[in-house]
Design a protein around this motif. Sequence first.
Motif, short mmCIF file in Angstrom:
data_model
loop_
_atom_site.label_atom_id
_atom_site.label_comp_id
_atom_site.label_asym_id
_atom_site.label_seq_id
_atom_site.Cartn_x
_atom_site.Cartn_y
_atom_site.Cartn_z
N VAL A 77 0.84 -1.20 0.00
CA VAL A 77 0.00 0.00 0.00
C VAL A 77 0.87 1.25 0.00
O VAL A 77 0.70 2.16 -0.80
N PRO B 277 3.48 2.36 -3.50
CA PRO B 277 2.92 3.08 -4.65
C PRO B 277 2.26 4.39 -4.26
O PRO B 277 2.50 5.42 -4.91
N VAL B 278 1.47 4.37 -3.20
CA VAL B 278 0.77 5.60 -2.83
C VAL B 278 1.77 6.68 -2.43
O VAL B 278 1.70 7.83 -2.88
N PHE C 203 3.85 7.87 -5.60
CA PHE C 203 3.08 8.71 -6.51
C PHE C 203 2.78 10.07 -5.87
O PHE C 203 2.83 11.10 -6.55
N SER C 204 2.48 10.07 -4.56
CA SER C 204 2.25 11.35 -3.89
C SER C 204 3.49 12.21 -3.98
O SER C 204 3.43 13.41 -4.28
N VAL D 245 5.98 12.08 -6.11
CA VAL D 245 6.23 12.53 -7.47
C VAL D 245 5.29 13.68 -7.82
O VAL D 245 5.71 14.71 -8.35
N TYR D 246 4.02 13.51 -7.46
CA TYR D 246 3.07 14.57 -7.82
C TYR D 246 3.43 15.86 -7.11
O TYR D 246 3.44 16.93 -7.71
N MET D 247 3.78 15.74 -5.82
CA MET D 247 4.05 16.96 -5.06
C MET D 247 5.32 17.65 -5.52
O MET D 247 5.38 18.86 -5.56
N LEU E 152 -0.62 15.38 4.58
CA LEU E 152 -0.21 13.97 4.51
C LEU E 152 0.68 13.62 5.69
O LEU E 152 0.64 12.50 6.19
N LEU F 192 -0.58 12.08 8.91
CA LEU F 192 -0.69 10.63 9.01
C LEU F 192 0.46 10.04 9.83
O LEU F 192 0.27 9.04 10.51
N ILE G 192 -3.98 -0.92 7.18
CA ILE G 192 -3.91 0.24 8.08
C ILE G 192 -2.45 0.66 8.27
O ILE G 192 -2.12 1.84 8.22
N VAL H 94 -1.21 2.63 5.35
CA VAL H 94 -1.59 4.05 5.36
C VAL H 94 -0.67 4.83 6.29
O VAL H 94 -0.19 5.91 5.96
N ILE I 78 2.58 5.75 4.60
CA ILE I 78 2.60 6.61 3.41
C ILE I 78 3.53 7.81 3.59
O ILE I 78 4.41 8.05 2.77
#
Lengths: 271, 487, 440
Positions: free
Chosen positions: B272, B275-276, B279-280, B282-284, B300, B303, B345, B348, B351
């Motif tokens: 989990v 990848p999440v 990708f977060s 990279v996007y940010m 984020l 978390l 869980i 998450v 992340i």
Amino acid sequence: MLNVEPSSLQRATAQAPHLQEPKVVAKDVSVYYGEKRALFDVSVNIPDRGVMAFIGPSGCGKSTFLRCINRMNDTIPICRVTGKITIENEDIYDPSLDVVQLRARVGMVFQKPNPFPKSIYENVAYGPRIHGLSSSKAELDEIVQKSLERAALWKEVKDRLNDPGTGLSGGQQQRLCIARAVAVNPEVILMDEPCSALDPIATAKIEELIDELKQNFCIIIVTHSMQQAARVSQRTAFFHLGVIVEEGNTEEIFQNPTDKRTQDYITGRFG
Amino acid sequence: MSTPLLAAVVVALGAIGWLLGSWRSKASVGGKVSTLHSRPGYYGAYVLCWTILPAFFLIVLWSAISPMVVSNMVSSRLPQNVQDGVTQARSLTTSAINTIERGLATLSAEDLEKAAQPNTDVKALLLSKGAPLAINPEPYAVNAALFQLQAKRSSQLLLTISAIGLALLCLGFALFQVGPKLRSRNAVERVALAGLFACSMVAILTTLGIVLSMLFESIHFFGIVPIQDFLFGTVWDPRFSAAGSSGEAGGQFGLLPLLWGTLYISFVALLVAVPVGLFSAVYMSEYASGSVRLMTKPLLEILAGIPTIVYGFFALITFGPLLRDLGAHVGLSISATSVLTAGLIMGVMLIPFVSSLSDDIINAVPQSLREGSYGLGATQSETIKRVILPAALPGIVGAILLAASRAIGETMIVVLAAGIAPNLTLNPFEPVTTITVKIVSQLTGDLEFNSPQTLVAFALGLTLFVFTLALNIYALYIVRKYREQYE
Amino acid sequence: MAVETAPMTPDSALSASRKNEAIRARIKRRYSAERRFRAYGIAAILFGLAFLVALFSTIFARGYTAFQQSTFTLSVVLDQAAFGSSAPTPSELRMADYTKIANRAIQQALGVDPNNKADARAAADLLSQNADTQIRKIVTADPSLVGQTVKVDVLAHGNVDSLLKGQFDRSVAESRRKLSDKQLGWLDRAIESGILTKKFNTGLFTYGASSKPETAGVGVALVGSLYMMTIVLLVAVPLGVAAAVYLEEFAPKNFITDTIEVNINNLAAVPSIVFGLLGLAIFINFMGIPRSASLVGGLVLALMTLPTIIIATRAAVSAVPPSIREAALGVGASKMQSITHHVLPLAVPGILTGTIIGLAKALGETAPLLMIGMVAFVVEYPSTPMDAATALPVQIYMWATAAERGFVERTAGATLILLAFLVVMNVTAVILRRRYERRW
């Protein structure tokens, strides 16, 4: 006899560039970084098949202008460009134009050699791969070999194509970057002070290479060194404080500049 | 004088030394302070250091050594048959002596004398003075307790005299040295530097403490349960042994089912988180505009700031039952506590660990590489996939390994969401248990400290420590190497 | 070469147009890949944020009811007969049968015949078992009340509380319900007449552990957490700052320094449960500090927080530009003076931020505290750090594993309290950073 012919032909094109249709035409180009204006209504015609040099003191806007030609300035968020630049009569700032395709047509070589942290082969193959220029491995191999040959690097690296590109010497790295740019088959190659990070011997090699390449490409080079401009270019534009002060045949600019500022710069009074 | 009081007295002497030192320095130059080498305060501090440091050193050393000496003396006076007894019997005797001694310590001097008479009923005496004993003391134990009490008291007296004497001696010595030529500031600063160094050694001491304490107890454990049974055993069943049978293993202590559960859950969690998180990141770092980045990054990171007990509670009351009901809906039997619940869980939770570090690492990739790729006409995603991520790969691997180490060591989520049944299963819908869960369950509740059932927790802890340490060192090493490459 | 120099024949024009077609298709594919990639990124971020929202909203939805508690407002008759005399002695006051007094009061309030044994029992069952203690407290505080009738707020039983909070299912068959039809009838009337109401739940913040949800609170746990945080502050901050100053300013580049550095980075990533084992082995078994004491918990958390503080302090100290140090050295200050007079004061905001973040982490930490016996059932407030104590997150853990329905609400409520503390601390840290952040 055989030796003379191509070089005299070459000189003929070099001496009469104005007879050609210009490849790149810039009209009233201005660049702003946020509030600050870096270029003021620059207009220039750049001929095909030849070398155009931009010279001038640091911060005069020559690199900024160079980066307008393949829209590299798009990657800087606060940068804004006005005016018109056309390549073969096509406006490159036309909203419908695809910037990715544009950059495939206008290659770029940077100040510091920046090979990707991959093998030599992968560095050169990168462009053809993303643009889909080859349909088979054999074809790709051929493109890589040809590009390296054109960049005068093939002989040095043909036995170690899988070594990392970052392991080459500075001059070799820069030639690798040139091979990488050539591999996409661009029409125009922009060079942003390509020799400033290199020693004199590597510089000489690159200059030789530029001389070769100009037979097939339109090359625009930004340089700090006036000797280099004099050695490699047929036309020269002198930038000062964001405007082109003088532009013309290299020999004329260097031998008898019309503008006082050009004269001062060339004779080393500032810059 | 009790040790804390003694320490306070020494500190008070130090304060006096401080006043005297700065006064004497001023007096020595007739009030012309500028002719002193250092400011008067430094002379005061100089005397202070001399007064308290040797005395404190003495107190600490004494407090460490004297109990050992006393207990040796006491046990050498015990009857031979007690001295030769088994370890457990000896420790019982020792604790009996300590209990009696604590009772005796409350008595007045007269009563103590009375207790020393051979025919006094010490138990009754103590009861009448409000210090009832739970045991019937053997006469030799009472004697030993009396001796122990006296030895402790004389040791303390000796310490008090020598510590105060040492403090006064050093105070005088330092005061004598005070004069305009004394480089007191340099001396004081050397002491301060030594103090700073000592503080930085605490980190080493902590690691050392972890390693030694776990190693010590684990060796103790492996004395009872053979190490190969622990490392390669496939059954975890630490039956709580009946009283009296301690000393022999009351169950089986196979590590493998726990290790399997730990690794399985961590794997699901990484499935989990990687990848999440990636990708977060990279996007940010590549796409998001400044304001979006400014908003989402801290959000984020919340978390990572939520205590894991909260995640565990969420898994227990909401997420686990939700998964179970969903499973029932599509005909899968998912247990409320399962690999899937705990893994998702935990994923998450991880992340931000992946995304923050990856974000830093992607940002460290030089801009020139991006420009090189754009200059060839690559799109942004092509640049990211083919140039930036490969260049950042070592760093990202480091980030993932660090996240894996977190996952392996995570406790509260698995305690509440993974289950307690040691299960060597591949089915992600079934409960499994982990090393950390078992450490918790072996050490909460009533403990009998020397039984294998509690000692095994240290062996498990050591396993956990070794695993995470190896992951951490390797991950930190490659991240560091990566950073150096682009510096 | 892209630009062919050969003259265009119709044939090559055709192939060129086909080629263009292919290029266009390829560009299209590349752009859709670009969009997909971007969408993955947005999806990943949204996934994280959605989870955050789900977590917070679930816990809030489950927990906000814990801040209210159902209370009966009863007229309690403090009959002299119950105390033996009109001026009872303190021991008479203590020993009086308050359960009976409370039961009579509720029976009277609901209009139940005290002689009907079954009904009387059923009515008494609606009160919390803690009702007697509540009345006793009031009477012992003011003995002059004996002989009077006073209005007292008494806690209702947990089942009544669930009814008022709408968590009670009336449709279940009576035999399997915790409240009978008769009781429900009384309660409905009590609600109508206003003697049964929901009041703000002060008990949640003052009570300790209890087996009955209505009298369980986080008060004792909060005190334990407070002790531990104080110890963390007193131990970890001086040690951490000193170690960081040494490493950043004085440490020579050698093997020892390298080892310390690697060590600190490692300690920051050691699982927290391992610190608990360390505390058990060293502080409890070796040094003999009592189990469950907040001193042990504080020391363990301090060791755990130390790397965070060291790392934050080093960053803050190294951000102070060398020119400041040089300026101090230039006027003849010693290195130590330049650091204590100039560098450290400038680094204070950074150190403070790191400290708060470290404290917040320590406040929410549960696992190591389980190792050192802080899972004890603690009813009394600990008066010194050596007394048995528990901590807020441990209280949450214990309630989370309790079976009774009323505890779910309490657990979520306690979680909200914990999260509120963490939010305050983190927001403070962010504000500090924003306000004092200096760009050199």
